[in-house]
Design a protein around this motif. Structure first.
Motif: not given
Length: 602
Positions: A195, A157, A184, A198, A164-165, A162
């Motif tokens: 996210d 990650a 999230i 992170r 992944l979002m 954001n």
């Protein structure tokens, strides 16, 4: 198809057992049937047979047998219904069990959440391998190669609020769904979405079927927490799942699992070849996780960290597992802090030796307790003896109680008689005698004197079953699914059984056809003299009773041999090292306990 019984029958009808088995192992045609090397035990000569007409399989080496569903259950280590669903899916059979609207919506949402997690796992995996990053460097420094990284779907990650979002939204999922999935977070102040994971190495968490249901993330700096798991969701609850079970269930040998604490411990020893390993998910072992282990294993070897936290976690875990009837041992990590360090420092063979030499949980508890007392002081020794006696009191088997009272006695120079009185309390003589009688049979007394020959009654039962199998094809086929060579006592019976197996398709196997075999004339005469007039070969209960008696006799003789071995070791202690005597006596004693349990279950 709504009726599950209809589904099961349809699965059996559509699945050709030979075709299904050939997906898992090589098989060769043998007449109208098939054969191959048994996948359930090691062998060089095929003893695994598939009967195409009856759609069943049977291994005459280890005794495994059943239909296509049984085979898939065994190979995939699945429950019955999960095996049915797997086969139904492969053969285009739709299962539409009756359910209300609420249940239907829940199932559909669960499926969507699993799809979201698969997309997230792909995203993290791509991050890890597509560019140079700290996550990949960390995993390589920990000794993981690309193959094992791919096997476990490890990812990264990035340090973004954001990434992944945005990726998952581009795939058509809403922020609300992603929040509900736990991927999230939503901050009401300012209505911000970001996210949850992170700048972390990501470990996808699978359920036992292999579906991605959550994630664990490890930081690469000094941030806290060091490990962060997905929150509980519709598809994930860390108390109800075990990391790595999806891999372990297909690699469990002798119904034994190794239990470790962390992701890296598991992946590291899996990479070295120890694949029957599972891990808790950042929490102490729960009773629900214990039940999961119980489904797949009878023995658990705990290999937690060697620090105080790991020791305390081991003590809690063993209490849960023992209550569930699981045999618990603890692996000695020597000079290492965790299994990962042990296997990298000492290698695979030493780890296997440590597994074989794992300490029984009672001895582990006694040794751990001993550290709290100064045994050089008489008063401390007495206190230790009293507390250790409480540990021994947890045991039910007189054999184990006897062993551990002797072990405790050797540590503190207090007689075993005194320790047993402490264990049993005021009613020592009565309670000890009663407990012993539960596991002891007075008829065994002359057996311990090592009889010169098998009792005639046992021989007659064995020979009767052999004659029944010679005379009736239907009975023979049934019996061969329930019994094998190891259940018989007489070498002549074992020889003729092999002949029966080779000629099992004959309607009747006549005794004169066995003359070419290495079977005594006396045995042939015995068979010839046995009358089957009083036995109804179609009476399943009667035949099952004969088979049970043969099995019981075999187990009883094995126990007699072990009792004799135990007696020999005790009478010849001077020929062994003191520690070696303890180990040998314990090994034999535990085998006796297991056989007694098997006898009770028949």
């Amino acid at each position: 198809m709504n009726d599950i019984k209809d589904v099961i029958e349809e699965v059996k009808n559509r699945c050709d057992i030979a075709a299904t088995i050939s997906d898992y192992m090589p098989i060769k045609q043998s007449g109208i049937n098939y054969k191959g090397l048994c996948p359930f035990h090691g062998e060089k000569t095929p003893s695994f047979y598939i009967n195409s007409s009856k759609q069943i399989y049977k291994c005459f080496g280890c005794g495994e047998g059943g239909d296509v569903i049984n085979f898939v259950m065994k190979m995939e280590n699945l429950d019955f219904m999960d095996a049915v669903k797997l086969l139904a899916g492969k053969n285009g059979i739709e299962i539409n069990t009756n359910m209300n609207e609420e249940s239907r919506i829940k199932i559909e949402k669960s499926k969507k959440f699993q799809d979201i997690h698969v997309e997230a796992a792909r995203f993290y995996f791509s991050n890890l391998l597509s560019s140079k990053n700290l996550g990949y460097e960390y995993l390589r420094k920990r000794g993981l190669d690309d193959k094992i990284i791919k096997t476990f779907g490890l990812g990264f990650a990035v340090d973004s609020w954001n990434s992944l979002m945005n990726y998952l939204i581009s795939k058509g999922y809403s922020k609300e769904e992603l929040v509900e999935c736990g991927l999230i977070a939503h901050k009401t102040e300012g209505n911000k979405y970001y996210d949850k994971f992170r700048n972390r190495v990501m470990f996808p968490i699978f359920d036992y079927r292999g579906n991605v249901i959550g994630f664990g993330g490890r930081v690469l700096d000094d941030s806290v927490p060091k490990y962060l798991n997905s929150p509980d969701t519709l598809i994930f609850n860390k108390r109800l799942n075990l990391y790595g079970l999806n891999f372990a269930r297909k690699n469990i040998v002798d119904r034994t699992v190794v239990l470790v604490e962390g992701y890296m411990d598991l992946i590291s020893i899996y990479q070295y070849g120890i694949k029957n390993v599972v891990a808790t998910l950042g929490t102490a072992l729960t009773e629900q996780q214990g039940h999961l282990i119980k489904r797949y294993a009878d023995t658990a070897i705990i290999s937690y960290d060697s620090d105080n936290a790991g020791v305390n976690a081991s003590l809690r875990a063993m209490d849960i597992l023992v209550k569930l009837g699981i045999n618990v041992k603890v692996l000695d990590l020597k000079d290492c802090k965790d299994p990962d360090e042990f296997i990298r420092k000492h290698g695979l063979e030493e780890f296997k030796k440590a597994m074989d030499a794992s300490t029984h949980y009672i001895k582990y508890k006694i040794n751990h307790l001993k550290k709290s007392f100064n045994l050089n002081k008489d008063e401390e020794r007495v206190k230790f003896a009293k507390e250790a006696s409480k540990i021994i009191k947890e045991l039910k088997s007189p054999v184990e109680i006897d062993y551990y009272t002797k072990y405790l006695s050797s540590l503190i120079d207090i007689s075993t008689e005194s320790i047993k009185r402490e264990v049993y309390g005021k009613n020592y003589n009565k309670s000890y005698d009663n407990k012993y009688k539960k596991y002891s049979n007075k008829k065994e007394t002359p057996v311990i004197e090592k009889p010169k020959a098998i009792e005639k009654g046992k021989q007659f039962v064995e020979e009767t079953l052999i004659k029944l199998m010679l005379n009736s094809k239907n009975l023979r086929q049934t019996a061969l699914l329930k019994i094998d060579e190891s259940n018989f006592l007489l070498n002549d019976s074992k020889e003729i059984l092999k002949y029966i197996i080779k000629n099992q398709e004959l309607d009747k196997i006549t005794i004169d056809k066995t003359n070419s075999l290495n079977i005594s004339e006396e045995y042939i005469r015995d068979l010839d003299s046995i009358s089957l007039d009083s036995i109804n070969s179609s009476d399943v209960k009667s035949i099952d009773e004969i088979i049970r008696n043969v099995k019981k006799n075999g187990l009883q003789e094995n126990m007699n041999r072990l009792l004799e071995e135990q007696r020999y070791i005790e009478n010849n202690k001077n020929n062994y090292d003191a520690k070696e005597v303890d180990v040998k006596i314990m090994e034999v004693a535990l085998k006796i306990v297991e056989i007694r349990k098997m006898l009770q279950s028949i």
